[in-house]
Each structure stands twice: as structure tokens, then as C-alpha cells.
Write a protein that holds these residues in place. Structure first.
Motif, PDB file in Angstrom:
ATOM      1  N   GLY A  12      72.127  38.565  71.138  1.00  0.00           N
ATOM      2  CA  GLY A  12      70.731  38.106  71.782  1.00  0.00           C
ATOM      3  C   GLY A  12      70.521  36.908  71.191  1.00  0.00           C
ATOM      4  N   PHE A  13      69.079  36.578  71.581  1.00  0.00           N
ATOM      5  CA  PHE A  13      68.591  35.299  71.143  1.00  0.00           C
ATOM      6  C   PHE A  13      68.791  34.966  69.628  1.00  0.00           C
ATOM      7  CE2 PHE A  13      64.433  32.836  70.664  1.00  0.00           C
ATOM      8  CZ  PHE A  13      65.108  31.750  70.612  1.00  0.00           C
ATOM      9  N   VAL A  14      68.322  35.976  68.935  1.00  0.00           N
ATOM     10  CA  VAL A  14      68.420  35.974  67.565  1.00  0.00           C
ATOM     11  C   VAL A  14      69.799  36.234  66.916  1.00  0.00           C
ATOM     12  CG1 VAL A  14      67.211  36.257  65.095  1.00  0.00           C
ATOM     13  CG2 VAL A  14      65.837  36.309  67.336  1.00  0.00           C
ATOM     14  N   GLY A  15      70.259  37.380  67.460  1.00  0.00           N
ATOM     15  CA  GLY A  15      71.521  37.869  66.736  1.00  0.00           C
ATOM     16  C   GLY A  15      72.552  36.803  66.767  1.00  0.00           C
ATOM     17  N   ARG A  16      72.650  36.023  68.113  1.00  0.00           N
ATOM     18  CA  ARG A  16      73.900  34.981  68.176  1.00  0.00           C
ATOM     19  C   ARG A  16      73.765  34.181  67.007  1.00  0.00           C
ATOM     20  NH1 ARG A  16      73.142  32.507  73.969  1.00  0.00           N
ATOM     21  NH2 ARG A  16      72.338  34.897  74.303  1.00  0.00           N
TER      22      ARG A  16
END
Length: 331
Positions: A12-16
Motif C-alpha cells: 500500500g501507500f505507506v507499506g511499500r
């Protein structure tokens, strides 16, 4: 053997960004996602076999356990801004977060990092904020030493905030909660904080993360328009009018069986009634030794594509400045 981390929502946006940073640190990374085929872009973050996207349903114990078993650390980045089908606020942000923490504790995982949000409050009128608070409580019940990160609104190349408003067609930018204050935080700064917790460089506890600037919603839109070199009218919608519109959008979503995505929901409007800034007494970036990036340094790097001439806008402006008073315009 290098250590293993499971990152729920790691594409996801933060996860990557967390995935990429942990891969650079030499960790093996399991990226737990609903659609592994859509997360294949994370594989090149490491060497062959170092980063693997794998299917996981955080509503299911066995699914979570299968990707938690053997991990030294778990990171939970899963959250939803709007409820779709079974992925409700309660199922994902409260029950899902607690399930990850409970299973991590049962399997002897060393550490956990959980991404929450500023405004998490069990007494909030917003279901989003209430379930964020319930998720934090559930995580700490099973993993009391966990790091809880509460960012303000997060910006970066893949964000759904500045990109969304910059891409609006027409001469008007509608804003709900124009005077509500935000403290935007750069996504990679949030990732840096998460990685410090994951690898044991920072202690557990709750950290509120905000960038160096506090702006009203209206001011953020003015800054965005300045970056994309466009002049539009910013229209502040009163909350009562926004609620009527949100009700209509909600009906359209229901009648279309979820195919219509509402641009705003009544729950989001409830959130917009409260400021989204770091509390004065909160532990934050300073305790981690991180100096967060400001908006001016990052926004032009990815919003340039919304300028009238895209990447050539600055060049065209410079060319106009070089023309003398008798020069001819051949454009």
C-alpha cells in the motif's frame, strides 16, 4: 540468516516505503496482501527471493497465522478510508489489527509496529476514528511493547490527497472543512520511523507524526494550486451541504452495488470537523531523531504532471522571461 518481517498491507501507500527500507536493511520481507498479483512491483525492492508478496485475509486467523509464523517482526499498515463489503472499519481497523497482534504474541514474534492515525479516539463521532482507537487498544492488549504510529495526513507520490485535488477538472476546487488544520507528513518519514521500531532502534510506545508545517485545508489547496501553476476558485462547502451531498453519493453507491465510489462520505465529514495535528505533549519525530521533510521540498517532485505543460512548464516560463521586448512568439 537474515531476519524475517511480515508487513500486512506492505504494497500500500505507506507499506511499500517500509518494505523498500527494510529490504535495504537486509531483511527478508513477506508482503501480506489481498491481491498478490497486483503487488508484484515490490519484488525488485530486494534481491531475488528477498521480497515476496503473498495472499492474506486479515479477517481470518489461519490466513494471518500462516504469514506470521517464523517472522521476527510484524508491521501492520492495513486501513480503509471507506467501507466496502466485508472490509468495514470494525473488521479491518479494530478486529484485524487485534488479530494480527494476538497471533503475533501467540507465535512469539519479537516486535510489532502498527500504523494508526492522529485523531484515533474511542469517543469520536467518526467510526473511522473510533475503530482506529479500538485497533490500538487491541494491539497493546496482546503486544504491550508495540510501536504505535499516528501520522497526520500523509503525502507523497502515490497519495490520494494532493493527487486527487490536483487532478480535478474544472475551475473550482470544493473543500469541506476549509478551516480545519492539518500537519501533513511525508510518507517516507513515516516509513523511517516504522523501520526504526521494527529493527529495534526505537522503543515501543505511541508516536504522533506530523511535518514541520501546520496549514488549514484551504491553505493546503492554495499551496497545491501554486505548485501546479493553475488558478482556480476554492469554494468552502458548509458541513450541512456536504452532508446532503454525501447522502446522495452514499445512495448511489448502494444502488450501484458498490461500483460508484463516493468522493466523500458522512464519516469523513465528521472527521473533518476536528483538527488533525500533533498534540503539544505528544512524542514524535524529535524523539526518533528524524527531521521531517516539508511540503515545498516534495510536492513539485510529483505534482508537476498536473501543470498546464507538465514537465515543460518551467522551461516555457523561462523562455518567456528570456524574450526581449521585440521578440516574436512562435508558439
Amino acid at each position: 540468516m537474515s531476519k524475517l518481517v511480515t508487513i500486512f498491507g506492505g504494497s500500500g501507500f505507506v507499506g511499500r516505503y517500509i518494505t523498500q527500507r527494510l529490504a535495504k536493511e537486509g531483511w527478508r520481507v513477506r508482503v501480506a496482501v489481498r491481491n498478490p498479483n497486483e503487488a508484484l512491483f515490490v519484488k525488485p525492492y530486494g534481491v531475488v527471493g528477498q521480497v515476496e508478496p503473498l495472499f492474506c485475509n486479515i479477517r481470518d486467523d489461519d490466513s494471518v497465522a500462516s504469514l506470521t509464523r517464523g517472522a521476527d517482526v510484524v508491521v501492520n499498515c492495513v486501513g480503509v478510508l471507506d467501507e466496502v463489503g466485508r472490509n468495514t472499519f470494525a473488521a479491518v481497523q479494530a478486529q484485524g489489527a487485534e488479530r494480527i497482534a494476538r497471533i503475533a504474541a501467540e507465535l512469539g514474534v519479537e516486535r510489532m509496529v502498527h500504523i494508526s492515525a492522529i485523531g484515533a479516539d474511542a469517543e469520536s463521532a467518526s467510526a473511522y476514528a473510533r475503530t482506529k482507537a479500538a485497533g490500538e487498544e487491541g494491539v497493546l492488549r496482546h503486544m504491550p511493547g508495540a510501536m504505535i504510529l499516528r501520522p497526520s495526513i500523509i503525502f507523497g507520490a502515490e497519495d490520494d490527497f494532493f493527487n486527487r485535488f490536483a487532478g480535478m477538472i474544472g475551475p473550482v476546487v470544493p473543500v469541506v472543512g476549509a478551516d480545519t488544520r492539518f500537519q501533513p507528513v511525508y510518507v517516507d518519514d513515516v516509513a523511517r520511523a516504522a523501520v526504526m521500531g521494527a529493527i529495534g532502534q526505537a522503543p515501543g510506545g505511541t508516536y504522533e507524526l506530523g511535518g514541520p508545517e501546520v496549514h488549514s485545508f484551504r491553505a493546503l489547496m492554495q499551496l497545491m494550486l501554486k505548485v501546479i501553476h493553475r488558478r482556480k476558485l476554492i469554494v468552502a462547502l458548509p458541513f450541512w451541504a456536504a452532508n446532503i451531498a454525501a447522502g446522495a453519493f452514499g445512495l448511489a453507491k448502494t444502488l450501484s452495488l458498490g461500483l460508484v465510489r463516493p468522493p466523500i462520505t458522512k464519516d469523513q465529514i465528521r472527521n473533518l470537523r476536528s483538527d488533525n495535528v500533533v498534540a503539544e505533549d505528544a512524542t514524535g519525530f524529535a524523539a526518533l531523531g528524524i527531521k521531517p521533510e516539508g511540503l515545498d521540498a516534495i510536492l513539485p517532485e510529483y505534482l508537476w504532471r498536473f501543470r498546464p505543460s507538465g514537465q515543460y512548464d518551467e522551461i516555457k516560463a523561462s523562455a518567456k522571461n528570456l524574450r526581449g521586448p521585440h521578440s516574436t512568439d512562435y508558439t
